[in-house]
Design a protein around this motif. Sequence first.
Motif, PDB file in Angstrom:
ATOM      1  N   GLU A 151      -8.577  16.092  -1.476  1.00 44.97           N
ATOM      2  CA  GLU A 151      -9.706  15.618  -2.282  1.00 44.97           C
ATOM      3  C   GLU A 151      -9.223  14.809  -3.483  1.00 44.97           C
ATOM      4  N   SER A 152      -8.153  15.291  -4.133  1.00 42.00           N
ATOM      5  CA  SER A 152      -7.625  14.585  -5.292  1.00 42.00           C
ATOM      6  C   SER A 152      -7.028  13.241  -4.894  1.00 42.00           C
ATOM      7  N   LEU A 169      -6.504   7.616  -4.946  1.00 38.92           N
ATOM      8  CA  LEU A 169      -6.069   6.457  -4.165  1.00 38.92           C
ATOM      9  C   LEU A 169      -7.024   5.284  -4.317  1.00 38.92           C
ATOM     10  N   ALA A 170      -8.317   5.560  -4.311  1.00 38.03           N
ATOM     11  CA  ALA A 170      -9.295   4.480  -4.431  1.00 38.03           C
ATOM     12  C   ALA A 170      -9.093   3.719  -5.738  1.00 38.03           C
ATOM     13  N   VAL A 210       0.818  -1.217   0.000  1.00 34.07           N
ATOM     14  CA  VAL A 210       0.000   0.000   0.000  1.00 34.07           C
ATOM     15  C   VAL A 210       0.854   1.271   0.000  1.00 34.07           C
ATOM     16  N   ARG A 211       1.937   1.267   0.752  1.00 38.46           N
ATOM     17  CA  ARG A 211       2.751   2.478   0.876  1.00 38.46           C
ATOM     18  C   ARG A 211       3.264   3.022  -0.467  1.00 38.46           C
ATOM     19  N   PRO A 212       3.774   2.186  -1.386  1.00 41.69           N
ATOM     20  CA  PRO A 212       4.211   2.747  -2.673  1.00 41.69           C
ATOM     21  C   PRO A 212       3.107   3.462  -3.438  1.00 41.69           C
ATOM     22  N   VAL A 213       1.874   3.000  -3.307  1.00 39.71           N
ATOM     23  CA  VAL A 213       0.757   3.661  -3.981  1.00 39.71           C
ATOM     24  C   VAL A 213       0.511   5.045  -3.372  1.00 39.71           C
TER      25      VAL A 213
END
Length: 337
Positions: free
Chosen positions: A229-230, A235-236, A166-169
Motif C-alpha cells: 500500500e505504501s 511510487l505514483a 523507472v527501475r531506480p525509482v
Amino acid sequence: MAGLRAPRRRTAIIVAVVLVLVVWPALSALLGGYERTSGGEIAVVRNGGFFDNNRIRQVIDPGSGRTWVGLYSKVHKYPAQQRFYTITSDARKGDESGVDVVTVPSSDGVNMGIEGTLYFTLNQDHGSLRAFDDKYGTRKFRSADGKTYSPFDGDKGWSAFLDQIVRPVIDNDLRSQINSFRCAELVSSCALVQNTSAPAAPAAPSRPQAPRQGGQPQSNNANIAKVQESINTSLAADLEQTLGGKFVTNIHFNLVRVTLPEKVQDAVDRAQAAFAQVSEAQAKVATAKAEAAANKARQDGYNKCPTCARIEELKALPQGITVYAPGNPNGSLLPRR
C-alpha cells in the motif's frame, strides 16, 4: 531506320531514369504518408520532410483506420494497454536478463531479497503523450545487451527505457519501505536465528512504522500488505516527479516474495531442523510416559484381581495349545500331539 532507333532508345532510357529517380520515390512517399495503429498501441507523429521541421504533427489513437500523416513523417508507436515490470529470481520471467532481485536492508540490518511486479499504463492523454515524446522519444536508452534503443523501438526499446528510468525509482521506494520493518516482521522464520537480546535499529524517521494494536506485532501478511500500500502511494508521486510529468497511470505494485540471504536461510533451515528433532524427541518421551502409565495401571488391576491376570494369559496363548503348565521349567506351553 538505324538512325531512328537510336533516338527512341535514348528516349526510353531517359524516361526509365526519370521514373526511377522521380516518379517512384514520389509514389512511395505518397503511399507511405498513411499510417494506422493496432488496438494495443498509440502513435505520436512528427514532421520529417526535407523542408519541414521535426515538431509533433498529431497523435493517432489506438485502433485507428488509415490516417494521413504527411510525407516522410516519423511515427513513434507506444504501448496503449496495461504493461508490467517484473522483478524475480526466476531468470525466465524477469524483465532484466538473469536473476534479478532487489536487495534492501531491514531496520535491523538483514539484507532481504524483494521480488514483485509493477503494473501501470502509459497516460494516453494527447497533451501528456506529446510531452512524453518530447522528453523521452527523442532519446536512446541502453539495454541489457549493450545496444541503445528509443522507447518506441518495440519491446526492447520499451524495456531499455524502463530499466534506466523507472527501475531506480522502484528500487528506492522498496528500500525506503522495507527499512521500516524488522526482518521477523516480514519473514517470521527470521526470528529463529536473530539475537533477540540486541536492540532493534530504529525505523527511518521519514517513513515511520505504523503503531501496533495492543503492543503485539502484526502478522507477516499484514505487514507485506502495508508495504504494498505504501509503495503504491509513493511510487505514483515519485514517478511523476522523476519523469517530469504524470506519464504513467493505474500504478499498482504486487509484492510477491521476500527472501533471506543464503547464509541466513541456511541458518534458519538448520534451526528448523533442530526444532523438528526436539519435537520428535519430546513426542517419544510423551509416548514412553503414556505407555509406562498404561502398564502401571494394567499391573495395578492384575494385583487387585489375580484371576483376571490368568484369564488374560490364557487369551494370549496361541491356538492349538492343549496343555498349559506355567510351573514347568522347560516351558509353559506344550503343543498338541
